[in-house]
Write an enzyme that holds these catalytic residues in place. Structure first.
Site, PDB file in Angstrom:
ATOM      1  N   GLU A  71     -35.007  -7.216 -35.713  1.00  0.00           N
ATOM      2  CA  GLU A  71     -34.755  -5.988 -36.469  1.00  0.00           C
ATOM      3  C   GLU A  71     -33.344  -6.049 -37.036  1.00  0.00           C
ATOM      4  O   GLU A  71     -32.420  -6.442 -36.347  1.00  0.00           O
ATOM      5  CB  GLU A  71     -34.888  -4.814 -35.487  1.00  0.00           C
ATOM      6  CG  GLU A  71     -34.691  -3.478 -36.100  1.00  0.00           C
ATOM      7  CD  GLU A  71     -35.635  -3.253 -37.248  1.00  0.00           C
ATOM      8  OE1 GLU A  71     -36.854  -3.342 -37.059  1.00  0.00           O
ATOM      9  OE2 GLU A  71     -35.129  -3.006 -38.366  1.00  0.00           O
ATOM     10  N   CYS A 130     -24.271  -2.992 -30.824  1.00  0.00           N
ATOM     11  CA  CYS A 130     -24.825  -4.286 -31.246  1.00  0.00           C
ATOM     12  C   CYS A 130     -23.768  -5.367 -31.414  1.00  0.00           C
ATOM     13  O   CYS A 130     -23.731  -6.323 -30.640  1.00  0.00           O
ATOM     14  CB  CYS A 130     -25.610  -4.107 -32.540  1.00  0.00           C
ATOM     15  SG  CYS A 130     -26.917  -2.875 -32.378  1.00  0.00           S
ATOM     16  N   ASN A 189     -25.581 -10.950 -36.943  1.00  0.00           N
ATOM     17  CA  ASN A 189     -24.576 -10.046 -36.379  1.00  0.00           C
ATOM     18  C   ASN A 189     -23.253 -10.769 -36.136  1.00  0.00           C
ATOM     19  O   ASN A 189     -22.177 -10.198 -36.332  1.00  0.00           O
ATOM     20  CB  ASN A 189     -25.095  -9.405 -35.083  1.00  0.00           C
ATOM     21  CG  ASN A 189     -25.949  -8.182 -35.377  1.00  0.00           C
ATOM     22  OD1 ASN A 189     -26.174  -7.838 -36.538  1.00  0.00           O
ATOM     23  ND2 ASN A 189     -26.435  -7.521 -34.347  1.00  0.00           N
ATOM     24  N   LEU A 214     -32.008  -3.264 -38.781  1.00  0.00           N
ATOM     25  CA  LEU A 214     -31.625  -1.929 -39.257  1.00  0.00           C
ATOM     26  C   LEU A 214     -30.197  -1.573 -38.857  1.00  0.00           C
ATOM     27  O   LEU A 214     -29.689  -1.997 -37.826  1.00  0.00           O
ATOM     28  CB  LEU A 214     -32.599  -0.867 -38.750  1.00  0.00           C
ATOM     29  CG  LEU A 214     -32.670  -0.485 -37.278  1.00  0.00           C
ATOM     30  CD1 LEU A 214     -31.562   0.442 -36.859  1.00  0.00           C
ATOM     31  CD2 LEU A 214     -34.007   0.182 -37.003  1.00  0.00           C
ATOM     32  N   LYS A 216     -36.838  12.294 -23.109  1.00  0.00           N
ATOM     33  CA  LYS A 216     -36.892  11.734 -24.466  1.00  0.00           C
ATOM     34  C   LYS A 216     -38.295  11.914 -25.070  1.00  0.00           C
ATOM     35  O   LYS A 216     -38.440  12.261 -26.245  1.00  0.00           O
ATOM     36  CB  LYS A 216     -36.537  10.249 -24.381  1.00  0.00           C
ATOM     37  CG  LYS A 216     -36.189   9.640 -25.709  1.00  0.00           C
ATOM     38  CD  LYS A 216     -35.846   8.181 -25.571  1.00  0.00           C
ATOM     39  CE  LYS A 216     -34.434   7.933 -25.087  1.00  0.00           C
ATOM     40  NZ  LYS A 216     -34.176   6.512 -24.832  1.00  0.00           N
ATOM     41  N   GLU A 230     -27.660   1.594 -38.026  1.00  0.00           N
ATOM     42  CA  GLU A 230     -27.646   3.017 -37.708  1.00  0.00           C
ATOM     43  C   GLU A 230     -27.067   3.753 -38.916  1.00  0.00           C
ATOM     44  O   GLU A 230     -26.192   3.235 -39.615  1.00  0.00           O
ATOM     45  CB  GLU A 230     -26.821   3.274 -36.447  1.00  0.00           C
ATOM     46  CG  GLU A 230     -27.542   2.757 -35.219  1.00  0.00           C
ATOM     47  CD  GLU A 230     -26.757   2.925 -33.930  1.00  0.00           C
ATOM     48  OE1 GLU A 230     -25.924   3.833 -33.845  1.00  0.00           O
ATOM     49  OE2 GLU A 230     -26.989   2.124 -33.014  1.00  0.00           O
ATOM     50  N   GLY A 271      -9.445  -2.282 -40.705  1.00  0.00           N
ATOM     51  CA  GLY A 271      -9.182  -1.032 -40.001  1.00  0.00           C
ATOM     52  C   GLY A 271      -9.157  -1.280 -38.507  1.00  0.00           C
ATOM     53  O   GLY A 271      -8.700  -2.345 -38.065  1.00  0.00           O
ATOM     54  N   THR A 274     -32.952  -7.691 -29.397  1.00  0.00           N
ATOM     55  CA  THR A 274     -32.065  -8.845 -29.615  1.00  0.00           C
ATOM     56  C   THR A 274     -31.918  -9.580 -28.288  1.00  0.00           C
ATOM     57  O   THR A 274     -31.415  -9.011 -27.321  1.00  0.00           O
ATOM     58  CB  THR A 274     -30.693  -8.361 -30.111  1.00  0.00           C
ATOM     59  OG1 THR A 274     -30.905  -7.579 -31.279  1.00  0.00           O
ATOM     60  CG2 THR A 274     -29.771  -9.528 -30.441  1.00  0.00           C
TER      61      THR A 274
HETATM   62  C1  UGA Z   1     -25.429  -3.821 -36.924  1.00  0.00           C
HETATM   63  C2  UGA Z   1     -25.919  -4.685 -38.091  1.00  0.00           C
HETATM   64  O1  UGA Z   1     -25.193  -4.341 -39.273  1.00  0.00           O
HETATM   65  C3  UGA Z   1     -27.413  -4.482 -38.329  1.00  0.00           C
HETATM   66  O2  UGA Z   1     -27.878  -5.326 -39.360  1.00  0.00           O
HETATM   67  C4  UGA Z   1     -28.153  -4.798 -37.023  1.00  0.00           C
HETATM   68  O3  UGA Z   1     -29.555  -4.589 -37.148  1.00  0.00           O
HETATM   69  C5  UGA Z   1     -27.623  -3.903 -35.920  1.00  0.00           C
HETATM   70  O4  UGA Z   1     -26.210  -4.116 -35.759  1.00  0.00           O
HETATM   71  C6  UGA Z   1     -28.344  -4.265 -34.648  1.00  0.00           C
HETATM   72  O5  UGA Z   1     -28.159  -5.376 -34.147  1.00  0.00           O
HETATM   73  O6  UGA Z   1     -29.187  -3.473 -34.206  1.00  0.00           O
HETATM   74  P1  UGA Z   1     -24.822  -1.223 -36.671  1.00  0.00           P
HETATM   75  O7  UGA Z   1     -24.481  -1.523 -35.252  1.00  0.00           O
HETATM   76  O8  UGA Z   1     -25.650  -0.021 -36.991  1.00  0.00           O
HETATM   77  O9  UGA Z   1     -25.613  -2.465 -37.320  1.00  0.00           O
HETATM   78  O10 UGA Z   1     -23.432  -1.079 -37.438  1.00  0.00           O
HETATM   79  P2  UGA Z   1     -22.709  -1.769 -38.671  1.00  0.00           P
HETATM   80  O11 UGA Z   1     -22.986  -1.014 -39.904  1.00  0.00           O
HETATM   81  O12 UGA Z   1     -22.944  -3.222 -38.679  1.00  0.00           O
HETATM   82  O13 UGA Z   1     -21.184  -1.493 -38.277  1.00  0.00           O
HETATM   83  C7  UGA Z   1     -20.655  -2.063 -37.077  1.00  0.00           C
HETATM   84  C8  UGA Z   1     -19.207  -1.719 -36.919  1.00  0.00           C
HETATM   85  O14 UGA Z   1     -18.406  -2.431 -37.859  1.00  0.00           O
HETATM   86  C9  UGA Z   1     -18.830  -0.256 -37.099  1.00  0.00           C
HETATM   87  O15 UGA Z   1     -17.967   0.117 -36.039  1.00  0.00           O
HETATM   88  C10 UGA Z   1     -18.122  -0.205 -38.420  1.00  0.00           C
HETATM   89  O16 UGA Z   1     -17.170   0.824 -38.502  1.00  0.00           O
HETATM   90  C11 UGA Z   1     -17.455  -1.564 -38.443  1.00  0.00           C
HETATM   91  N1  UGA Z   1     -17.143  -2.088 -39.798  1.00  0.00           N
HETATM   92  C12 UGA Z   1     -18.139  -2.305 -40.685  1.00  0.00           C
HETATM   93  C13 UGA Z   1     -15.827  -2.376 -40.143  1.00  0.00           C
HETATM   94  O17 UGA Z   1     -14.892  -2.197 -39.339  1.00  0.00           O
HETATM   95  N2  UGA Z   1     -15.558  -2.867 -41.378  1.00  0.00           N
HETATM   96  C14 UGA Z   1     -16.538  -3.095 -42.298  1.00  0.00           C
HETATM   97  O18 UGA Z   1     -16.218  -3.548 -43.417  1.00  0.00           O
HETATM   98  C15 UGA Z   1     -17.862  -2.797 -41.941  1.00  0.00           C
END
Ligand code: UGA
Length: 438
Positions: free
Chosen positions: A148, A265, A213, A150, A35, A152, A258, A121
């Site tokens: 954090e 996370c 989360n 953020l 890495k 992805e 869905g 976390t």
């Molecule tokens: C999540 C949080 O959104 C971030 O704020 C946090 O920093 C991060 O975890 C972490 O703890 O590091 P992430 O894992 O990148 O971020 O993904 P999300 O965008 O939250 O999506 C998570 C899942 O939910 C995905 O599988 C997505 O497809 C699903 N999802 C999202 C749904 O099924 N429906 C929705 O309306 C939104």
């Protein structure tokens, strides 16, 4: 400022170049030599939009270096802990091995005036425990917790311009004020742009992260639970989500029904939160999160059952095209991916699964070499008895029924993310199904 970032996974590998981009001098440390080599050559070790550009410009600026040698942090004064806290094997708790190891490796290099900043976390109570350890072993060094948030796919943007900053600091006023002041300097740019800042205690900072989360997971499972009702009543979950989402107290975001949530996370964080609550004698308070998890996993099962039904009652030797393997679009992350889980389940039931994804094939292949992978949508759907859209990449959202029709064996499609227009597909003669829409 001179900063170190310890742990260069999805979090640290973004945080380090973003901090350099903000003008800081940064050294990134990880135990994985491969890495380090990738990052040192200015390449991103995973798919994340905007990351290659920022890595290149940060390494070219001379303000960013990567190493496996922890002694490199001796020249820096603010040390971010960005290692992973995955789910512990055989348990729902967070595995703290990497955080503990990072702190142990860092301590010999700490000097008075250094600030250790936790970003991982962690279970509530971790920061207080680590602060005591650091103070005993390295007098004059302090700890802050700076969770954090953020996402992805938007990681660079979320790091440079976060929607809020949270600093959890020591209870002693002098140490706490000094830590907050130091972090204000690190994040001076975002703060000058009026990013909201909450300065609080360690426990609150730790809980803010995991509660955020848990709330997002709850929102998704809420709409998915309602979609189980719309499915048996002929109602439409998307229109329902639009309508309730207009209420600004509810909001439309994270109400997309869905196959549910996955990733590194949300799933493990809600489980770890429940496990920690149980340790604290408050298991009952978070019992509902177990239901959130169950609803979420039930969606994957439901899609598998719908697929078998659409195939006439059995999956054996049927050709199933899987569109999307990553846990969400704009990521190559397959950790706890609902799409990959469904692909593996159908393969286990004897289906001939052919899967594709714009960026996640390599990772999926490493983990599940038993599946067949192809590099295009057209190849995936060739002779398919059914097409499953499982990760809503733009190219799958934009596909047209008349383009796919000549390629497949049977015009069967299930939209696992509710992004296609049912009318358009049915007009094209497809047996179209989605989750929670008539
Ligand atoms: C999540 C949080 O959104 C971030 O704020 C946090 O920093 C991060 O975890 C972490 O703890 O590091 P992430 O894992 O990148 O971020 O993904 P999300 O965008 O939250 O999506 C998570 C899942 O939910 C995905 O599988 C997505 O497809 C699903 N999802 C999202 C749904 O099924 N429906 C929705 O309306 C939104």
């Amino acid at each position: 400022m001179k900063l170190s970032v310890i742990g260069l996974g999805y979090l640290g590998a973004v945080h380090a170049p973003c901090m350099a981009e903000l003008g800081h001098e940064v050294v990134g440390v990880d135990i994985d030599q491969a890495k380090i080599d990738t990052l040192s050559s200015g390449q991103a070790p995973f798919y994340e939009p905007g990351l290659p550009e920022i890595l290149k410009s940060a390494t070219a600026s001379g303000r960013l270096e990567f190493t496996t040698n922890m002694s490199a942090v001796a020249d820096t004064t603010v040390h971010f802990i960005a290692v992973g806290t995955p789910q512990k094997q055989g348990s729902h708790s967070a595995d703290m091995t990497y955080v503990n190891a990072a702190i142990d490796a860092l301590i010999p290099f700490l000097k008075p005036g250094d600030l250790v900043v936790g970003k991982s976390t962690v279970p509530v109570g971790t920061a207080a425990r680590l602060a005591a350890k650091i103070r005993a072993a390295a007098p004059g060094a302090e700890l802050a917790w700076n969770p954090e948030f953020l996402r992805e796919g938007f990681a660079v943007q979320d790091t440079i311009s976060p929607d809020r900053l949270v600093f959890g600091v020591a209870p002693e006023p002098t140490a706490g004020d000094w830590s907050a002041q130091t972090l204000r300097k690190v994040y001076a740019k975002a703060l000058s742009e009026h990013t909201p800042l909450v300065v609080t205690d360690y426990a609150t900072a730790e809980l803010v992260k995991i509660s955020a989360n848990a709330f997002l997971a709850t929102k998704i499972s809420f709409i998915n639970a309602i979609s189980e009702i719309t499915e048996v009543t002929g109602a439409n979950i998307t229109e329902l989500a639009d309508a309730i989402g207009y209420d600004t107290r509810i909001g439309r975001r994270f109400l997309n029904a869905g196959i549910g949530f996955g990733g590194g996370c949300l799933p493990k964080d809600i489980r770890a939160f429940v496990a920690r609550a149980e340790e604290l004698g408050r298991g009952e308070s978070l019992n509902f999160l177990k239901e959130i998890d169950t609803i979420n996993l039930r969606r994957r099962q439901h899609l598998v059952e719908m697929t078998i039904e659409a195939l006439g009652g059995r999956a054996f030797q049927k050709r199933v095209a899987i569109l999307g393997l990553a846990f969400k679009p704009e990521s190559d992350d397959i950790r706890d991916s609902p799409a990959l889980d469904i692909a593996v389940q159908l393969h286990g039931l004897g289906a001939t699964v052919t899967a594709t994804d714009p960026h996640a094939i390599h990772n999926a292949q490493q983990k599940h070499p038993q599946l067949s992978f192809v590099d295009s949508l057209a190849k995936a759907v060739e002779h398919a008895d059914i097409v499953l859209l499982l990760t809503e990449w733009n190219q799958y959202r934009d596909m047209r029924p008349e383009e796919l029709a000549p390629l497949v064996a049977n015009k069967n499609i299930i939209d696992g993310r509710n992004v296609l227009d049912p009318t358009q597909w049915r007009r094209g003669g497809w047996n179209f199904q989605s989750l929670g829409r008539p």
